[in-house]
Design a protein around this motif. Structure first.
Motif, PDB file in Angstrom:
ATOM      1  N   VAL A 104       0.843  -1.193   0.000  1.00 25.15           N
ATOM      2  CA  VAL A 104       0.000   0.000   0.000  1.00 25.15           C
ATOM      3  C   VAL A 104       0.882   1.248   0.000  1.00 25.15           C
ATOM      4  O   VAL A 104       0.621   2.191  -0.748  1.00 25.15           O
ATOM      5  CB  VAL A 104      -0.966   0.002   1.201  1.00 25.15           C
ATOM      6  CG1 VAL A 104      -1.683   1.326   1.324  1.00 25.15           C
ATOM      7  CG2 VAL A 104      -1.964  -1.140   1.078  1.00 25.15           C
ATOM      8  N   LEU A 107       0.808   4.214  -2.827  1.00 29.16           N
ATOM      9  CA  LEU A 107       0.486   5.597  -2.503  1.00 29.16           C
ATOM     10  C   LEU A 107       1.547   6.571  -3.007  1.00 29.16           C
ATOM     11  O   LEU A 107       1.259   7.735  -3.263  1.00 29.16           O
ATOM     12  CB  LEU A 107       0.277   5.758  -0.999  1.00 29.16           C
ATOM     13  CG  LEU A 107      -0.893   4.958  -0.417  1.00 29.16           C
ATOM     14  CD1 LEU A 107      -0.973   5.154   1.085  1.00 29.16           C
ATOM     15  CD2 LEU A 107      -2.205   5.289  -1.095  1.00 29.16           C
ATOM     16  N   ALA A 113      -5.543  -0.775  -0.038  1.00 34.05           N
ATOM     17  CA  ALA A 113      -5.483   0.687   0.063  1.00 34.05           C
ATOM     18  C   ALA A 113      -6.879   1.278   0.202  1.00 34.05           C
ATOM     19  O   ALA A 113      -7.101   2.218   0.962  1.00 34.05           O
ATOM     20  CB  ALA A 113      -4.770   1.277  -1.146  1.00 34.05           C
ATOM     21  N   TYR A 134      -7.396   4.864   2.195  1.00 33.37           N
ATOM     22  CA  TYR A 134      -6.390   5.732   1.591  1.00 33.37           C
ATOM     23  C   TYR A 134      -6.698   6.100   0.146  1.00 33.37           C
ATOM     24  O   TYR A 134      -6.209   7.106  -0.352  1.00 33.37           O
ATOM     25  CB  TYR A 134      -5.012   5.086   1.650  1.00 33.37           C
ATOM     26  CG  TYR A 134      -4.508   4.893   3.048  1.00 33.37           C
ATOM     27  CD1 TYR A 134      -4.644   5.886   4.011  1.00 33.37           C
ATOM     28  CD2 TYR A 134      -3.878   3.720   3.431  1.00 33.37           C
ATOM     29  CE1 TYR A 134      -4.180   5.702   5.309  1.00 33.37           C
ATOM     30  CE2 TYR A 134      -3.410   3.538   4.716  1.00 33.37           C
ATOM     31  CZ  TYR A 134      -3.558   4.534   5.642  1.00 33.37           C
ATOM     32  OH  TYR A 134      -3.092   4.358   6.909  1.00 33.37           O
ATOM     33  N   LEU A 182      -6.260   9.854  -3.929  1.00 31.13           N
ATOM     34  CA  LEU A 182      -5.991   9.776  -2.499  1.00 31.13           C
ATOM     35  C   LEU A 182      -7.139  10.425  -1.740  1.00 31.13           C
ATOM     36  O   LEU A 182      -7.682  11.443  -2.171  1.00 31.13           O
ATOM     37  CB  LEU A 182      -4.684  10.479  -2.165  1.00 31.13           C
ATOM     38  CG  LEU A 182      -3.436   9.923  -2.836  1.00 31.13           C
ATOM     39  CD1 LEU A 182      -2.232  10.785  -2.494  1.00 31.13           C
ATOM     40  CD2 LEU A 182      -3.190   8.481  -2.457  1.00 31.13           C
ATOM     41  N   THR A 183      -7.506   9.843  -0.618  1.00 32.43           N
ATOM     42  CA  THR A 183      -8.574  10.402   0.209  1.00 32.43           C
ATOM     43  C   THR A 183      -8.017  11.534   1.072  1.00 32.43           C
ATOM     44  O   THR A 183      -6.801  11.635   1.281  1.00 32.43           O
ATOM     45  CB  THR A 183      -9.170   9.331   1.138  1.00 32.43           C
ATOM     46  OG1 THR A 183      -8.145   8.882   2.034  1.00 32.43           O
ATOM     47  CG2 THR A 183      -9.737   8.162   0.357  1.00 32.43           C
ATOM     48  N   CYS A 221      -5.766  10.173   3.771  1.00 37.37           N
ATOM     49  CA  CYS A 221      -4.412   9.834   3.327  1.00 37.37           C
ATOM     50  C   CYS A 221      -3.565  11.092   3.163  1.00 37.37           C
ATOM     51  O   CYS A 221      -2.410  11.125   3.577  1.00 37.37           O
ATOM     52  CB  CYS A 221      -4.477   9.060   2.011  1.00 37.37           C
ATOM     53  SG  CYS A 221      -2.863   8.540   1.427  1.00 37.37           S
ATOM     54  N   ARG A 270      -2.513  12.342   6.566  1.00 34.77           N
ATOM     55  CA  ARG A 270      -1.454  11.503   7.150  1.00 34.77           C
ATOM     56  C   ARG A 270      -0.116  11.752   6.476  1.00 34.77           C
ATOM     57  O   ARG A 270       0.926  11.752   7.143  1.00 34.77           O
ATOM     58  CB  ARG A 270      -1.837  10.031   7.074  1.00 34.77           C
ATOM     59  CG  ARG A 270      -2.920   9.704   8.052  1.00 34.77           C
ATOM     60  CD  ARG A 270      -3.083   8.244   8.254  1.00 34.77           C
ATOM     61  NE  ARG A 270      -4.112   8.027   9.264  1.00 34.77           N
ATOM     62  CZ  ARG A 270      -4.536   6.860   9.628  1.00 34.77           C
ATOM     63  NH1 ARG A 270      -4.048   5.778   9.088  1.00 34.77           N
ATOM     64  NH2 ARG A 270      -5.464   6.743  10.555  1.00 34.77           N
ATOM     65  N   GLN A 271      -0.122  11.955   5.170  1.00 35.45           N
ATOM     66  CA  GLN A 271       1.125  12.258   4.472  1.00 35.45           C
ATOM     67  C   GLN A 271       1.698  13.584   4.958  1.00 35.45           C
ATOM     68  O   GLN A 271       2.901  13.698   5.169  1.00 35.45           O
ATOM     69  CB  GLN A 271       0.903  12.296   2.959  1.00 35.45           C
ATOM     70  CG  GLN A 271       0.714  10.933   2.344  1.00 35.45           C
ATOM     71  CD  GLN A 271       0.458  11.000   0.863  1.00 35.45           C
ATOM     72  OE1 GLN A 271       0.018  12.011   0.321  1.00 35.45           O
ATOM     73  NE2 GLN A 271       0.721   9.892   0.187  1.00 35.45           N
TER      74      GLN A 271
END
Length: 77
Positions: A3, A7, A39, A44, A62-63, A66, A69-70
């Motif tokens: 995953v 990403l 994923a 995500y 990408l949600t 996600c 978090r990144q």
């Protein structure tokens, strides 16, 4: 691990064949089971056309979860 690798190649809205090509993967079934499904289950990735999952215009992105978090990970030392 799969995953996380997936990403890293997502930029904007991207179709499955483009994701596979970016990762150097050929087997579509393996890609969906080992990369895409986990994923999406983790929240995500999301479909751009959730009401028509088999559409030829289907893309993935990408949600917000996600993306947040990144951003959080980039801010940590």
């Amino acid at each position: 691990m799969e995953v996380a690798a997936l990403l890293q190649v997502i930029q904007g809205n991207i179709p499955i064949p483009a994701m596979q090509a970016a990762m150097g993967l050929r087997n579509a079934e393996h890609f969906r089971k080992a990369y895409l499904a986990p994923a999406m289950t983790a929240g995500y990735l999301e479909m751009t056309l959730p009401d028509t999952p088999r559409s030829t215009r289907q893309r993935y992105r990408l949600t917000p979860l996600c993306l947040q978090r990144q951003r959080d990970l980039k801010g940590k030392p």
